[in-house]
Scaffold this motif. Structure first.
Motif, short mmCIF file in Angstrom:
data_model
loop_
_atom_site.label_atom_id
_atom_site.label_comp_id
_atom_site.label_asym_id
_atom_site.label_seq_id
_atom_site.Cartn_x
_atom_site.Cartn_y
_atom_site.Cartn_z
N ARG A 163 0.56 9.67 -4.64
CA ARG A 163 -0.75 10.09 -5.13
C ARG A 163 -0.83 11.61 -5.24
N GLN A 164 -0.33 12.30 -4.21
CA GLN A 164 -0.36 13.76 -4.24
C GLN A 164 0.51 14.31 -5.37
N LYS B 87 2.97 6.01 -0.32
CA LYS B 87 1.98 5.92 -1.41
C LYS B 87 1.15 7.19 -1.49
N GLU B 88 0.83 7.76 -0.34
CA GLU B 88 0.07 9.01 -0.33
C GLU B 88 0.88 10.14 -0.96
N THR C 207 -8.12 13.37 -11.38
CA THR C 207 -7.26 13.18 -10.20
C THR C 207 -7.73 11.97 -9.40
N MET C 208 -6.77 11.30 -8.76
CA MET C 208 -7.08 10.12 -7.95
C MET C 208 -7.69 10.53 -6.62
N LEU D 117 -0.58 1.87 -6.88
CA LEU D 117 0.04 2.24 -5.61
C LEU D 117 -0.34 1.24 -4.52
N ASN E 181 -1.38 13.75 -8.67
CA ASN E 181 -2.48 14.70 -8.80
C ASN E 181 -1.98 16.11 -9.09
N GLU F 93 -10.64 14.37 -6.87
CA GLU F 93 -10.16 14.41 -5.49
C GLU F 93 -10.87 15.51 -4.71
N ILE G 134 -4.70 4.20 -8.67
CA ILE G 134 -4.69 3.99 -7.23
C ILE G 134 -4.33 2.55 -6.88
#
Length: 410
Positions: free
Chosen positions: A348-349, A344-345, A327-328, A288, A352, A368, A285
């Motif tokens: 992350r998705q 960035k989201e 998962t983050m 990112l 994950n 998550e 995280i």
């Protein structure tokens, strides 16, 4: 001729029968050391010295045992580090120890140790029966030394007093800041032998693992809560915390105190641990969040992080360790400036999603889903938020620890 040959044959057979017993005896006699508490060393980033002080660090150990030894670190020191009058005792309350349990720690039989620049030292074994999930007090006297090697996050509590008072039942001054904020220096690891634990499980990550925002000195980080779940389930593993606040996987910390990058320190903090059998990885995280966008310094894509995480799996498997990917957790609307963005989201998705379907790890832990607000995707649940919309609070990390499938470790 026949008698001579027969005697030689009998002698050879007797020798062959005896030989396997020798290494077995040596193996049985050697103690098996299990990490029971760990704090990853990192550079202090400040030019501060202390002199004529006694330091007492409280640590909550995961596994019990019949003997204890310490690992001290001068990993980031530029000069030899001299420490004296090092002692281990069972903690009662605050800085108070049980005097009956207080023991001197030696190094090659000596009460003083000098640690070379960049090096570590292991103490002599100390016969001391300690219980799982209990507190130890590690005390040491510092004649004079720069505070170059530290660990930034207090999971326990740290005391300092003037003069040589390592043997004191209680330190008269309960100051906890010696010029490096919440950090404490030099103590890297406590190990036990004669333990019911058969191996160590390493938790590897950033501040969410290390314990940022968690009530200190209560054993409430998710690795500590996982340790208690394992004990209750009679799964003989010690859990040690190799988290570093602010740590990134692919780059060194944006500030010195955030430590060396995850891939850089993975060998030291995971693979070099004695009798480690498994590792849980929760990191990425900050890779990112600390980058400002494509083309900026330290920028990484989702594919870059996937490649980096895959490397942790390959390197763990090379050493025979099981490795589990987590998962983050959500970070939408975090208060840290420029840390969150829609791009960035998306990364992350994507990471994950890959973690949930990949086959390079031995299992998946879905942190998550444990802490995300189902009514507000991408956000921490309000009751799990420490207040910065990035770090889970005590209740949040308890929810994380609760979703870890114990079947992974049986």
């Amino acid at each position: 001729m026949f008698q001579t040959t027969r005697r030689a044959t009998l002698f050879s057979l007797a020798l062959m029968a005896a030989l396997p017993a020798l290494p077995a005896m040596a193996k049985d006699a050697a103690p098996k050391w299990i990490p029971t508490w760990y704090a990853s060393p990192e550079p202090s980033g400040v030019d501060v010295k202390i002199a004529d002080k006694t330091l007492r660090q409280i640590v909550r150990i995961s596994a019990g045992g019949s003997s204890v030894r310490l690992r001290l670190s001068n990993a980031y020191g530029a000069a030899p580090l001299k420490l004296e009058d090092i002692r281990v005792a069972k903690r009662l309350t605050g800085s108070r120890i049980d005097p009956a349990s207080d023991n001197a720690v030696t190094f090659n039989g000596r009460a003083t140790v000098t640690i070379a620049p960049g090096a570590y030292v292991l103490s002599d074994p100390l016969p001391l029966k300690v219980a799982a999930d209990s507190d130890l007090a590690i005390s040491l006297y510092v004649p004079e030394a720069p505070l170059a090697t530290v660990h930034d996050i207090q999971r326990g509590v740290f005391y300092v007093a003037d003069g040589r008072t390592s043997r004191a039942a209680e330190l008269p001054e309960a100051k906890t800041d010696i010029g490096i904020g919440n950090a404490f220096p030099w103590l890297a690891e406590v190990e036990v032998s004669g333990s019911p634990a058969k191996a160590a499980l390493i938790t590897f990550g950033d501040s969410i693992t290390d314990g940022y925002g968690i009530t200190p000195d209560q054993g409430r980080t998710w690795p500590e809560l996982l340790s208690r779940r394992l004990h209750e389930a009679n799964i003989p593993l010690s859990v040690v915390n190799a988290g570093l606040s602010g740590n990134r996987l692919l780059h060194h910390g944006a500030w010195a105190r955030f430590g060396e990058g995850g891939l850089s320190r993975f060998d030291r903090d995971v693979l070099a641990q004695p009798n480690a059998s498994a590792v849980i990885v929760l990191i990425g995280i900050n890779d990112l969040g600390h980058a400002q966008g494509p083309g900026s310094e330290g920028y990484v894509s989702a594919d870059d992080l996937i490649d980096g995480l895959s490397q942790t799996a390959a390197r763990a498997h090379e050493r025979g360790l099981k490795i589990y990917a987590a998962t983050m957790t959500p970070f939408r609307d975090t208060v840290f400036e420029n840390y969150f963005s829609e791009d960035k989201e998306k990364s992350r998705q994507a990471i994950n999603a890959w973690i949930r379907q990949q086959t390079v790890f031995d299992g998946v832990i879905d942190f998550e889903k444990a802490v995300e607000d189902p009514a507000r995707p991408g956000h921490l649940r309000t009751e799990y938020d420490v207040g910065d919309h990035l770090h889970p609070n005590d209740a949040g990390v308890a929810a994380m620890a609760a979703v870890i499938p114990l079947g992974l470790f049986k």
